[in-house]
Scaffold this active site. Structure first.
Site, short mmCIF file in Angstrom:
data_model
loop_
_atom_site.label_atom_id
_atom_site.label_comp_id
_atom_site.label_asym_id
_atom_site.label_seq_id
_atom_site.Cartn_x
_atom_site.Cartn_y
_atom_site.Cartn_z
N SER A 46 -8.52 10.46 31.74
CA SER A 46 -8.30 11.85 32.15
C SER A 46 -7.21 12.51 31.31
O SER A 46 -6.17 11.93 31.03
CB SER A 46 -7.90 11.87 33.62
OG SER A 46 -7.65 13.17 34.02
N GLY A 58 -7.59 16.49 35.17
CA GLY A 58 -7.26 16.66 36.58
C GLY A 58 -7.56 18.07 37.10
O GLY A 58 -7.29 19.05 36.43
N LEU A 94 -0.62 19.61 34.15
CA LEU A 94 -1.93 19.70 34.79
C LEU A 94 -2.56 21.09 34.71
O LEU A 94 -2.98 21.67 35.72
CB LEU A 94 -1.85 19.20 36.25
CG LEU A 94 -1.60 17.71 36.39
CD1 LEU A 94 -1.42 17.30 37.84
CD2 LEU A 94 -2.74 16.88 35.78
N ASN A 134 -11.03 13.53 38.15
CA ASN A 134 -9.62 13.28 38.45
C ASN A 134 -9.14 14.39 39.38
O ASN A 134 -9.07 15.55 38.99
CB ASN A 134 -8.86 13.27 37.11
CG ASN A 134 -7.42 12.84 37.23
OD1 ASN A 134 -6.52 13.66 37.32
ND2 ASN A 134 -7.18 11.54 37.21
N CYS A 169 0.75 11.82 38.46
CA CYS A 169 1.17 12.61 37.31
C CYS A 169 2.68 12.86 37.40
O CYS A 169 3.16 13.42 38.38
CB CYS A 169 0.44 13.95 37.25
SG CYS A 169 1.04 14.95 35.87
C1 LIG Z 1 -2.09 14.86 27.04
C2 LIG Z 1 -2.34 13.99 28.24
C3 LIG Z 1 -2.85 14.55 29.40
C4 LIG Z 1 -3.09 13.75 30.53
N1 LIG Z 1 -3.61 14.32 31.66
C5 LIG Z 1 -3.90 13.53 32.74
C6 LIG Z 1 -4.51 14.08 33.90
O1 LIG Z 1 -4.88 15.26 33.98
N2 LIG Z 1 -4.72 13.24 34.97
C7 LIG Z 1 -4.37 11.91 34.92
O2 LIG Z 1 -4.59 11.19 35.90
N3 LIG Z 1 -3.83 11.37 33.81
C8 LIG Z 1 -3.59 12.14 32.73
N4 LIG Z 1 -3.03 11.58 31.60
C9 LIG Z 1 -2.74 10.12 31.58
C10 LIG Z 1 -3.87 9.32 30.90
O3 LIG Z 1 -5.09 9.50 31.57
C11 LIG Z 1 -3.51 7.82 30.85
O4 LIG Z 1 -3.30 7.35 32.16
C12 LIG Z 1 -2.25 7.53 30.03
O5 LIG Z 1 -2.16 8.42 28.93
C13 LIG Z 1 -2.19 6.09 29.52
O6 LIG Z 1 -3.30 5.77 28.71
P1 LIG Z 1 -3.26 5.89 27.08
O7 LIG Z 1 -2.04 5.20 26.61
O8 LIG Z 1 -4.56 5.29 26.63
O9 LIG Z 1 -3.21 7.38 26.79
C14 LIG Z 1 -2.79 12.36 30.47
C15 LIG Z 1 -2.27 11.81 29.28
C16 LIG Z 1 -2.06 12.59 28.16
C17 LIG Z 1 -1.52 11.94 26.91
#
Ligand SMILES: Cc1cc2nc3c(=O)[nH]c(=O)nc-3n(C[C@H](O)[C@H](O)[C@H](O)COP(=O)(O)O)c2cc1C
Length: 312
Positions: free
Chosen positions: A20, A45, A72, A98, A129
């Protein structure tokens, strides 16, 4: 070779899910990636209504990762159902939504609307978040809050519920257990780690929200440890994530106990990462003569803790 995995009642043809916030609403990537070829897509989300998020700058690169405080930003659940879901359906994407909320009632209402919509495969409850002040993470940092949100949403939907846990707690496994006790079908972890970057010349924080969430390879060993701890504690499936950038990272999470994984930050580096992951997983399974990827889940061999083994 069987790559399919189960997340509650949901069968994914592959264990690879777009994380997400790192894959838009999926449709933005449709020209680059065959959406139906992914295990699933966890979309950005969604609250009940539209949100603008924080003002820029909202992201900054860090050693082996990135810091973000988007706040968000999103189009809200109604516009998602009207404008994005039909295309996702047409492209045969498996869609995990999400769900965000500032109150318990908002989580329930958004989940109810999604349950009535056509084309939603599961609900990922974002109680983790770090970038918003109201609701959200306050539920995810409290065991009773986690239990209450999951129980309340459980009452209004038959869709699989996957609460997404924060790593910003001392004992993440107790939160996985609270979610399981409340009727969650699976848990996903981890969301980002609270972090901060300062420009020493100006002495100003590098993002407008001052603090943000750290993601990318820098967090991977911590996330793997947390998945391992949760696997020792709960029986429900676990969706692991945090810094996955290559096939070996996927395998590491699965051996630690993840039933499936999500890939976030790596999409910003290489939107074609998916075929690389898949090729690497296939090569590994072939080399180790493993026919079903599910045989890998939780298959970690911890005998190295045993002195006899070390001395032999
Ligand atoms: C730019 C950005 C936006 C994100 N937006 C959301 C979100 O809307 N909802 C959510 O549950 N996690 C969000 N995340 C978290 C990611 O889904 C993930 O849990 C986290 O980045 C760790 O995984 P990764 O290291 O592969 O990015 C976001 C992460 C990033 C970098």
């Amino acid at each position: 070779m069987d790559l399919s995995v189960r997340i509650g009642s949901l069968t994914l043809k592959k264990p690879l899910i777009a994380a997400s916030g790192c894959f838009g609403y999926g449709v933005e990537y449709a020209d680059l990636v065959d959406l139906s070829s992914l295990g699933a897509i966890a979309v950005k989300g969604l609250f009940l209504t539209e949100r603008e998020g924080h003002p820029p700058p909202r992201i900054v690169e860090t050693p082996a990762g990135m810091l973000n405080a988007i706040g968000l930003q999103g189009i809200g659940v109604h516009r998602f159902v009207d404008e994005k879901l039909p295309e996702l359906r047409a492209r045969r994407a498996t869609v995990i939504v999400n769900v965000c909320g500032t109150t318990l009632d908002e989580y329930v209402e958004v989940s109810r609307i999604l349950s009535d919509a056509d084309g939603v495969a599961a609900i990922e409850l974002n109680i983790s978040c770090p970038n918003i002040k109201e609701g959200g993470i306050q539920f995810g940092c409290s065991l009773t809050g986690t239990f209450e949100v999951v129980s309340a949403v459980r009452k209004v939907t038959r869709l699989p519920i996957i609460p997404k846990l924060t790593p910003n707690v001392t004992d993440v496994a107790s939160f996985a257990r609270a979610a399981e006790d409340a009727g969650a079908d699976a848990v996903s972890l981890v969301n980002t780690f609270l972090a901060m970057v300062i420009d020493v010349e100006t002495r100003r924080p590098k993002i407008s929200n001052i603090v943000g969430g750290l993601s990318g390879p820098a967090i991977r060993p911590i996330a793997v440890r947390m998945v391992y701890e949760c696997r020792q504690t709960v029986k429900i499936p676990i969706v692991g994530m945090g810094g996955i950038a290559g096939a070996r990272d996927v395998l590491e999470f699965m051996i630690a106990g993840a039933d499936a994984v999500q890939v976030g930050t790596a999409n910003f580096v290489d939107p074609f990462v998916w075929s690389k992951l898949l090729d690497g997983i296939r090569e590994y399974l072939e080399r180790h003569r493993i026919e079903k990827i599910t045989d890998l889940i939780g298959s970690i061999d911890t005998r190295m803790q045993d002195n006899e083994w070390i001395s032999s």
